[in-house]
Write a protein that holds these residues in place. Structure first.
Motif, PDB file in Angstrom:
ATOM      1  N   GLU A  24       0.832  -1.199   0.000  1.00 42.73           N
ATOM      2  CA  GLU A  24       0.000   0.000   0.000  1.00 42.73           C
ATOM      3  C   GLU A  24       0.866   1.248   0.000  1.00 42.73           C
ATOM      4  N   LEU A  25       0.798   1.989  -1.077  1.00 39.94           N
ATOM      5  CA  LEU A  25       1.533   3.242  -1.197  1.00 39.94           C
ATOM      6  C   LEU A  25       0.825   4.102  -2.237  1.00 39.94           C
ATOM      7  N   ALA A  26       0.617   5.371  -1.901  1.00 40.79           N
ATOM      8  CA  ALA A  26      -0.058   6.301  -2.806  1.00 40.79           C
ATOM      9  C   ALA A  26       0.910   7.389  -3.230  1.00 40.79           C
ATOM     10  N   GLY A  27       0.684   7.917  -4.413  1.00 40.68           N
ATOM     11  CA  GLY A  27       1.456   9.038  -4.912  1.00 40.68           C
ATOM     12  C   GLY A  27       0.533  10.140  -5.381  1.00 40.68           C
ATOM     13  N   ALA A  28       1.077  11.343  -5.503  1.00 37.97           N
ATOM     14  CA  ALA A  28       0.280  12.481  -5.963  1.00 37.97           C
ATOM     15  C   ALA A  28       0.093  12.396  -7.468  1.00 37.97           C
ATOM     16  N   GLY A  29      -1.151  12.574  -7.916  1.00 40.25           N
ATOM     17  CA  GLY A  29      -1.432  12.596  -9.338  1.00 40.25           C
ATOM     18  C   GLY A  29      -1.088  13.942  -9.946  1.00 40.25           C
ATOM     19  N   ASN A  30      -1.366  14.095 -11.208  1.00 43.29           N
ATOM     20  CA  ASN A  30      -1.081  15.340 -11.917  1.00 43.29           C
ATOM     21  C   ASN A  30      -2.385  15.905 -12.492  1.00 43.29           C
ATOM     22  N   PRO A  31      -3.019  16.873 -11.767  1.00 46.54           N
ATOM     23  CA  PRO A  31      -2.572  17.457 -10.498  1.00 46.54           C
ATOM     24  C   PRO A  31      -3.090  16.646  -9.309  1.00 46.54           C
ATOM     25  N   GLY A  45     -20.953  28.105   5.253  1.00 53.47           N
ATOM     26  CA  GLY A  45     -22.069  27.195   5.041  1.00 53.47           C
ATOM     27  C   GLY A  45     -22.211  26.674   3.625  1.00 53.47           C
ATOM     28  N   GLN A  46     -21.325  27.068   2.724  1.00 50.49           N
ATOM     29  CA  GLN A  46     -21.441  26.643   1.324  1.00 50.49           C
ATOM     30  C   GLN A  46     -20.941  25.212   1.149  1.00 50.49           C
ATOM     31  N   ARG A  47     -21.667  24.428   0.353  1.00 51.71           N
ATOM     32  CA  ARG A  47     -21.240  23.072   0.018  1.00 51.71           C
ATOM     33  C   ARG A  47     -20.224  23.144  -1.122  1.00 51.71           C
ATOM     34  N   PHE A  48     -19.262  22.225  -1.076  1.00 52.84           N
ATOM     35  CA  PHE A  48     -18.275  22.127  -2.152  1.00 52.84           C
ATOM     36  C   PHE A  48     -17.800  20.681  -2.249  1.00 52.84           C
ATOM     37  N   VAL A  49     -17.215  20.344  -3.379  1.00 53.57           N
ATOM     38  CA  VAL A  49     -16.710  18.990  -3.613  1.00 53.57           C
ATOM     39  C   VAL A  49     -15.196  19.063  -3.785  1.00 53.57           C
ATOM     40  N   LYS A  50     -14.489  18.383  -2.906  1.00 60.37           N
ATOM     41  CA  LYS A  50     -13.030  18.295  -2.998  1.00 60.37           C
ATOM     42  C   LYS A  50     -12.662  17.014  -3.742  1.00 60.37           C
ATOM     43  N   THR A  51     -11.788  17.135  -4.755  1.00 60.46           N
ATOM     44  CA  THR A  51     -11.333  15.986  -5.524  1.00 60.46           C
ATOM     45  C   THR A  51      -9.814  15.940  -5.524  1.00 60.46           C
ATOM     46  N   TRP A  52      -9.263  14.794  -5.079  1.00 61.18           N
ATOM     47  CA  TRP A  52      -7.827  14.530  -5.170  1.00 61.18           C
ATOM     48  C   TRP A  52      -7.579  13.499  -6.273  1.00 61.18           C
ATOM     49  N   ARG A  53      -6.456  13.600  -6.936  1.00 66.10           N
ATOM     50  CA  ARG A  53      -6.028  12.575  -7.897  1.00 66.10           C
ATOM     51  C   ARG A  53      -4.829  11.845  -7.296  1.00 66.10           C
ATOM     52  N   LEU A  54      -5.007  10.563  -7.030  1.00 59.81           N
ATOM     53  CA  LEU A  54      -3.962   9.744  -6.419  1.00 59.81           C
ATOM     54  C   LEU A  54      -3.528   8.646  -7.377  1.00 59.81           C
ATOM     55  N   PHE A  85     -15.004   3.282  -4.878  1.00 61.33           N
ATOM     56  CA  PHE A  85     -15.969   2.583  -5.718  1.00 61.33           C
ATOM     57  C   PHE A  85     -15.339   1.967  -6.956  1.00 61.33           C
ATOM     58  N   ASN A  86     -14.197   2.467  -7.377  1.00 58.19           N
ATOM     59  CA  ASN A  86     -13.584   1.930  -8.588  1.00 58.19           C
ATOM     60  C   ASN A  86     -12.362   1.086  -8.246  1.00 58.19           C
ATOM     61  N   ARG A  87     -11.978   0.227  -9.173  1.00 59.60           N
ATOM     62  CA  ARG A  87     -10.836  -0.662  -9.011  1.00 59.60           C
ATOM     63  C   ARG A  87      -9.602   0.015  -9.602  1.00 59.60           C
ATOM     64  N   VAL A  88      -8.535   0.141  -8.795  1.00 63.40           N
ATOM     65  CA  VAL A  88      -7.336   0.858  -9.206  1.00 63.40           C
ATOM     66  C   VAL A  88      -6.158  -0.110  -9.176  1.00 63.40           C
ATOM     67  N   LEU A  89      -5.629  -0.436 -10.335  1.00 62.40           N
ATOM     68  CA  LEU A  89      -4.485  -1.342 -10.437  1.00 62.40           C
ATOM     69  C   LEU A  89      -3.197  -0.604 -10.106  1.00 62.40           C
ATOM     70  N   PRO A  90      -2.136  -1.325  -9.728  1.00 60.78           N
ATOM     71  CA  PRO A  90      -0.837  -0.671  -9.504  1.00 60.78           C
ATOM     72  C   PRO A  90      -0.401   0.123 -10.733  1.00 60.78           C
ATOM     73  N   GLY A  91      -0.009   1.356 -10.495  1.00 59.10           N
ATOM     74  CA  GLY A  91       0.398   2.238 -11.574  1.00 59.10           C
ATOM     75  C   GLY A  91      -0.708   3.109 -12.119  1.00 59.10           C
ATOM     76  N   GLU A  92      -1.954   2.801 -11.809  1.00 62.84           N
ATOM     77  CA  GLU A  92      -3.072   3.595 -12.296  1.00 62.84           C
ATOM     78  C   GLU A  92      -3.387   4.735 -11.329  1.00 62.84           C
ATOM     79  N   SER A  93      -4.082   5.750 -11.840  1.00 62.23           N
ATOM     80  CA  SER A  93      -4.526   6.871 -11.011  1.00 62.23           C
ATOM     81  C   SER A  93      -6.039   6.835 -10.876  1.00 62.23           C
ATOM     82  N   THR A  94      -6.542   7.505  -9.850  1.00 59.16           N
ATOM     83  CA  THR A  94      -7.982   7.592  -9.619  1.00 59.16           C
ATOM     84  C   THR A  94      -8.303   8.933  -8.988  1.00 59.16           C
ATOM     85  N   ASP A  95      -9.485   9.455  -9.269  1.00 59.62           N
ATOM     86  CA  ASP A  95      -9.963  10.691  -8.655  1.00 59.62           C
ATOM     87  C   ASP A  95     -10.899  10.343  -7.513  1.00 59.62           C
ATOM     88  N   ILE A  96     -10.635  10.908  -6.337  1.00 61.01           N
ATOM     89  CA  ILE A  96     -11.438  10.679  -5.140  1.00 61.01           C
ATOM     90  C   ILE A  96     -12.134  11.988  -4.789  1.00 61.01           C
TER      91      ILE A  96
END
Length: 276
Positions: A24-31, A45-54, A85-96
């Protein structure tokens, strides 16, 4: 006279050191910050959606048994953990992506998150995989603590403050502090199911996450109490503090102090305001 050389046989072989790639190891995506860069101004009080790419830099596959969890800082999201919710293989990136809500008063707020493996191991960024990723926002000074007209006419008084312990298939009437085994008589209900314990608000009550340690004002709770969906109660170290508006219009500040899934028990502390 030349000195003869004698070559001795090697008794052991020196192997080069090879560092094994961790599971288990994560890296920063671009961006890394797909949305809400650091110090983004968000209205109170404003709603917002934060998305990271890992990026999955480990050797294990991330799937639905992995989750992203809040570990420290300001809790800005309704829940403290979310399954991938999605399947992320080694070397792949995903947005959370996680939906969050900005606090109601001015300040700088930072919420730290990490990934969690099926075995419960927390991991994140950096060479050792122990660095969290975060969202940091700036809430400007805006007067948004607007009370309902009923609250501005009469003074608010505290009518109930206490603790309650509920088991599965029990609920509590916050106005009286009475525990019932009848859903029609309660403001919130603890439901037992195969997926675990769930807290369900009854009679049209609504809830919202309060992202600070100190108790809020009734007006701040009224601004936050907008959700109606059930709240899963997982056996974690962190639980959100909640603002609740009951079906009868009263306002409560509720803290989930303990969840024991072995005994099917939930311990709550609460502070209830009402308008005379």
């Amino acid at each position: 006279m030349e000195t003869p050389y004698k070559f001795l046989p090697l008794t052991q072989t020196v192997q080069p050191l090879i560092s094994a790639q961790p599971c288990e190891l994560a890296g920063a995506g671009n961006p890394l910050d797909v949305t809400i860069p650091d110090d983004t101004p968000i209205l109170p009080g404003q709603r917002f959606v934060k998305t990271w790419r890992l990026v999955n830099l480990g050797t294990c596959v991330w799937d639905g048994t992995y989750s992203v969890v809040w570990v420290s800082g300001d809790n800005l999201a309704p829940f403290t953990s979310y399954a991938l919710f999605n399947r992320v293989l080694p070397g792949e990136s995903t947005d959370i992506s996680i939906e969050m809500v900005a606090p109601l008063w001015q300040g700088r707020y930072t919420s730290y998150w990490m990934l969690r493996s099926p075995s419960g191991k927390l991991f994140g960024l950096g060479p050792a995989g122990n660095a969290p990723f975060w969202v940091r926002i700036q809430v400007p000074s805006v007067n948004t603590a607007t009370l309902l007209s009923s609250l501005t006419v009469s003074p608010v008084i505290v009518t109930m403050q206490g603790q309650v312990r509920l088991t599965g298939q029990q609920g509590v009437d916050l106005e009286s502090g009475t525990v019932w085994e009848n859903t029609s008589a309660v403001d919130l209900w603890i439901e037992r199911s195969d997926e675990g314990l769930m807290m369900i608000l009854m009679g049209g009550a609504q809830w919202g996450v309060f992202p600070a340690a100190e108790p809020p004002s009734p007006g701040q709770c009224l601004e936050l109490a907008k959700e109606e969906m059930p709240l899963p109660l997982e056996a974690e170290a962190f639980f959100p503090s909640l603002c609740i508006q009951t079906g009868s219009g009263n306002v409560a500040y509720l803290q989930i102090s303990r969840v024991d899934r072995m005994q099917d028990q939930v311990e709550l502390t609460y502070l209830l305001w009402t308008v005379p």
